[in-house]
Design a protein around this motif. Sequence first.
Motif, mmCIF file in Angstrom:
data_model
loop_
_atom_site.group_PDB
_atom_site.id
_atom_site.type_symbol
_atom_site.label_atom_id
_atom_site.label_comp_id
_atom_site.label_asym_id
_atom_site.label_seq_id
_atom_site.Cartn_x
_atom_site.Cartn_y
_atom_site.Cartn_z
ATOM 1 N N HIS A 211 0.816 -1.209 0.000
ATOM 2 C CA HIS A 211 0.000 0.000 0.000
ATOM 3 C C HIS A 211 0.850 1.260 0.000
ATOM 4 C CE1 HIS A 211 0.642 0.193 4.351
ATOM 5 N NE2 HIS A 211 0.402 -1.089 4.358
ATOM 6 N N THR A 214 1.391 1.835 -3.573
ATOM 7 C CA THR A 214 0.216 2.468 -4.178
ATOM 8 C C THR A 214 0.218 3.960 -3.912
ATOM 9 O OG1 THR A 214 -1.029 0.473 -3.640
ATOM 10 C CG2 THR A 214 -2.278 2.397 -4.333
ATOM 11 N N ALA A 217 2.488 5.505 -6.088
ATOM 12 C CA ALA A 217 2.006 5.478 -7.469
ATOM 13 C C ALA A 217 1.015 6.593 -7.735
ATOM 14 C CB ALA A 217 1.367 4.131 -7.771
ATOM 15 N N ILE C 58 5.002 3.333 -14.584
ATOM 16 C CA ILE C 58 4.540 4.186 -13.494
ATOM 17 C C ILE C 58 5.727 4.807 -12.779
ATOM 18 C CG2 ILE C 58 4.459 2.423 -11.730
ATOM 19 C CD1 ILE C 58 1.664 4.852 -12.167
ATOM 20 N N LEU C 60 8.084 3.477 -10.919
ATOM 21 C CA LEU C 60 8.319 3.009 -9.554
ATOM 22 C C LEU C 60 9.190 1.771 -9.577
ATOM 23 C CD1 LEU C 60 5.035 3.289 -7.520
ATOM 24 C CD2 LEU C 60 7.144 4.535 -7.218
ATOM 25 N N ARG C 88 6.719 12.713 -9.653
ATOM 26 C CA ARG C 88 5.559 12.613 -8.751
ATOM 27 C C ARG C 88 4.350 13.307 -9.329
ATOM 28 N NH1 ARG C 88 4.470 14.793 -4.372
ATOM 29 N NH2 ARG C 88 6.245 16.191 -4.186
ATOM 30 N N ARG C 91 2.572 10.940 -11.720
ATOM 31 C CA ARG C 91 1.962 9.733 -11.155
ATOM 32 C C ARG C 91 0.590 10.015 -10.591
ATOM 33 N NH1 ARG C 91 6.363 8.587 -7.376
ATOM 34 N NH2 ARG C 91 8.148 8.169 -8.718
ATOM 35 N N GLY C 92 -0.342 9.204 -10.929
ATOM 36 C CA GLY C 92 -1.693 9.366 -10.406
ATOM 37 C C GLY C 92 -2.485 10.333 -11.253
ATOM 38 N N MET C 97 -2.172 3.604 -12.023
ATOM 39 C CA MET C 97 -2.014 2.151 -12.043
ATOM 40 C C MET C 97 -3.069 1.479 -11.188
ATOM 41 S SD MET C 97 1.478 0.290 -12.094
ATOM 42 C CE MET C 97 1.812 -1.407 -11.846
ATOM 43 N N PHE C 99 -3.391 -1.914 -9.210
ATOM 44 C CA PHE C 99 -2.456 -2.941 -8.791
ATOM 45 C C PHE C 99 -3.067 -4.327 -8.752
ATOM 46 C CE2 PHE C 99 1.376 -0.792 -7.968
ATOM 47 C CZ PHE C 99 1.026 0.514 -7.703
ATOM 48 N N ASP C 101 -2.992 -6.902 -6.413
ATOM 49 C CA ASP C 101 -3.701 -7.441 -5.268
ATOM 50 C C ASP C 101 -4.363 -6.306 -4.506
ATOM 51 O OD1 ASP C 101 -2.690 -9.316 -2.292
ATOM 52 O OD2 ASP C 101 -4.644 -8.735 -3.104
ATOM 53 N N THR C 104 -3.837 -5.803 -0.476
ATOM 54 C CA THR C 104 -2.657 -5.174 0.093
ATOM 55 C C THR C 104 -2.353 -3.830 -0.557
ATOM 56 O OG1 THR C 104 -1.269 -6.349 -1.466
ATOM 57 C CG2 THR C 104 -1.591 -7.356 0.669
ATOM 58 N N ALA C 105 -3.079 -3.531 -1.666
ATOM 59 C CA ALA C 105 -2.768 -2.275 -2.352
ATOM 60 C C ALA C 105 -3.239 -1.072 -1.555
ATOM 61 C CB ALA C 105 -3.387 -2.267 -3.738
ATOM 62 N N PHE C 106 -4.277 -1.256 -0.763
ATOM 63 C CA PHE C 106 -4.777 -0.138 0.034
ATOM 64 C C PHE C 106 -4.282 -0.247 1.457
ATOM 65 C CE2 PHE C 106 -7.518 2.191 -2.685
ATOM 66 C CZ PHE C 106 -8.058 1.296 -3.593
ATOM 67 N N ASN C 107 -4.164 0.909 2.100
ATOM 68 C CA ASN C 107 -3.733 0.944 3.486
ATOM 69 C C ASN C 107 -4.791 0.303 4.384
ATOM 70 O OD1 ASN C 107 -3.253 1.913 6.203
ATOM 71 N ND2 ASN C 107 -1.764 3.282 5.282
ATOM 72 N N TYR C 119 -5.552 10.572 -2.587
ATOM 73 C CA TYR C 119 -4.997 10.365 -3.919
ATOM 74 C C TYR C 119 -5.287 11.527 -4.850
ATOM 75 C CZ TYR C 119 -4.427 5.509 -2.444
ATOM 76 O OH TYR C 119 -4.078 4.364 -1.778
ATOM 77 N N ALA C 169 -10.250 4.316 -7.853
ATOM 78 C CA ALA C 169 -9.187 5.197 -7.359
ATOM 79 C C ALA C 169 -8.285 5.618 -8.507
ATOM 80 C CB ALA C 169 -8.380 4.492 -6.263
ATOM 81 N N ALA C 170 -7.941 4.659 -9.364
ATOM 82 C CA ALA C 170 -7.036 4.985 -10.464
ATOM 83 C C ALA C 170 -7.676 5.982 -11.435
ATOM 84 C CB ALA C 170 -6.643 3.713 -11.199
#
Lengths: 316, 294, 324
Positions: A211, A214, A217, C58, C60, C88, C91-92, C97, C99, C101, C104-107, C119, C169-170
């Motif tokens: 995360h 992300t 990103a 992206i 990264l 930066r 990005r976004g 992007m 992701f 999974d 785990t991609a989100f907090n 975001y 979100a993307a």
Amino acid sequence: MLRYAIKRIALAILILCVVMLAMYAMVFLVPGDPAGVALGPRATPALKAELIARMGLDQPLYVQVWNFFRNAASGDLGYDVWSRRPVLTMIWEVFPNTLILGAIALSWALVLGIGLGCLAVAWRDSVADRVLGILSVSMISVPSFVIAIYSLLIFSVWLGWLPAIGAGEAGDLGSQARAVILPAFAIGISWVGYLARLVRASMLEVMGANHIRTARAFGLPEGRIVTRYALRIAIIPTIAIIAVGFGSILSSAVFVETVFSRPGIGSLITNAVAKRNYPLVMGTVLFMTAFYLVVVTAADLLIARLDPRVRDVFRG
Amino acid sequence: MSSVDKPPSPKTPVRRSAWRALRRDPMGLFGAVLVVCFVAMAIFAPWIAPFDPIKLDVMHKFAPPNLSHWAGTDQLGRDTLSRIIWGARTALGIALTATGLAGAIGLILGLIAGYGPRWLDALFVLIFDSLSSLPMVMFALAVITVLGPGTATLILVIVLVSIPGYARLIRAQTLTLQGADFIQAERAMGASSPRIILRHLLPNVIGPLVIVLSMDVPVVIMLEAGLSYLNLGVKPPTPSWGNILYDGYTSLRQAPTMVIAAGIPLVLATLGFTFMGEGLRDALDPKLQLRVPK
Amino acid sequence: MTHPDVLLEVENLTITYASDGGTLHALRGAHLVARAGEVIGIVGESGCGKSTLAAALINLLASNARVTAGAVRFRGQDILTLPDAAKRAIRGRHIAMVFQDPMTAFNPVLPLGDQMVDYQHHLPQPRREKRARARAMLARVGIPDPDLVLGRFMHELSGGMRQRAAIAAALLMTPEVLVADEPTTALDVTMEAQIIHLLRALRHDHQGTILVVTHHLGVVGELCDRVYVMYAGQVVEEGLVDDIYHAPRHPYTAALIACDPAHLETHTPVLPTIPGRLPDLTAPPAGCAFAARCAKVTARCRAEAPPWVRVSATQAALCHEVTP
């Protein structure tokens, strides 16, 4: 959140009761008469008889246990054999000293430890990081009372900069401050090392998490990522460890207070043990256990507040 | 098909890779060297020590370090160096005995808690948690008050204090493994409970236990030294690093060397065991929890 | 001279990773072109370099990655060489992007709404407006009761909802380039169908380009206009979806298609596979990387690096044995 809080608090109370039971029962598990053990080798037959009557030792066991619990709940932890003063009063007199010592030790250790941990993350895999790592482990390994004795030797005996004994004059903040420096240093040192390593490991683990990738990103600034996203998660094990470590701080305080002849729980209990003064020992242990449970439960609730996954474990 | 008969034995390949990893880790190696030195000191004390550690020689009390007494003498004229060497025997003897005993009992209790009926497990967990809620030293002091100071009490106290930690670890491991596929498979093939415990659970839970045990040895050494320092541990005249520290502390002005001399082996021994333990842990399982300092 | 509606162009991208076993040549001269309105598929097996490519898009890349040659151009400008602040900023906002999974991609400790508002940090609007935009986007991707979901934590949402939220979100910042890294790999079959359906619906609104990185041929078939097939760090074939599926020119592509269980015409007891293994990328071969496993291999293939042969306006392959 509320349900979790209630469950946690109930558990803490249950544990306290079990501990009280164990403490009380210890007297009976030992061969010999309980009054003799409770009063120690200097007890006269008259004293013993009085204690037996007062403690209700001649009554059935369950009545005794019930009385004990009832008394403890109302704050009566028994009486000190020698001075006949209430145990709770004696504890309250010296507890603030230990608390202040522990708080100061933990504070400076937190500041330095977390700071060094974050530095280690910034410099990761450099020579400085490895040196810091070795230093951290070393600091954890050295017992606090040895550090206490050595710092006493160096700073009091040889250099004469800081006082060797006591907690300073009442009312004189300056002398009190000077008296707390060495003891707080001795207790805090092992924590600095430990916290630095913990923060470093925690932060590294979090910063590598998906995360965080992300958040990057989406172009979030690194500063905000560290504070709002990473630290919030990384701090959780730190809080847990500190809470649990309170117990170890109290244990260190026992030794360090003895080394520096500081009044406090440590000196109180050590003297009591030496004189086999069980009521005082038992009362002190129970008091410290209760205090420790309060700290741990509060920390758990704080963690649940920060990490919603924890509360939901208890759901259903 | 042969891999099904013999349960995977984690020890042999793990031991080899552990040794290789330890070689790559200089601090761990350094720790191992220290440990070996102290173990040798403990075993060969009667032959290495120049003097009898309890022999009094009040004429020469508080002698500064000289050619015959490398670390000087204490307040009763005893040779400090010899006492320190014998102290290694006390420290290691107590630490290894207590840790080993606690580990064995913790292992058994943990296996029972994890594998046995739920109510027994709940009871055990309550007791373990309660014992852990007592600050270690406080509990030790309470028991010592009741039983009186002495080496036997000391060992008992350390064992009692350490058991919950090991039992909990073993219990957690057992619970996790219980759900593992290979255990289910064994049960489906009709293996009996003792067989499952001995041949499958045991080899898998022992690894982490050994690591935690080795990381606990320095803690126990410190605890013993601390309690002896308070005159609540090993009874004089048996030499213990804690005792010597106390003697040195009371005679700080007359003979500061005692305190320095007693502190050094204590620090080195705990450092050595800690480094070695950390090295071992990193080699075998880097995700194990760190210990809280005492 | 870049064509005006080429949004993204990857030119001869060569990336290596420094690792314990040596230098890993993850990407060797990869290239692609993505125009506005297209959906591009990047397909290949594990280890072909597509994840590295996605990370490069992206910007990264891992800390042990080195770009030894080539460029990634967004609207003509090489984004790999930009200063950090400029990276930066892109990005976004311009390149986003989705992701692999979503769990785990989100907090895990912040509610979804807070993160979606975060975001949008490029935008100056007040939080309330950003939250409204997030709510609208969640509704757009088919999440029922978006207000409730905004307040939820990740572990409280189902896998399909999480992936939809990730897509939402993307798309929040209406980026020109949307990169979807294995968008359906972490999902079961029913959710996969829903997400593909969603992406198909979204592309009509989305003016930019979508790149779908996956190993799943079926997803590519459903979603993409053009496909790049990757193998061992190189692009081995490019073409329209129909070309690739019905008239593949590169032996690897043909073998891949033949191996796809969905394509099997007759009942077989054994699933077809491609014999052999990936070449060791710490020491990539001088000749064709597929030579060891190719049915049409010749001595020249082993010795010489194959040329990029253009077969038609839309199709090309990296092979000695292909003639235009």
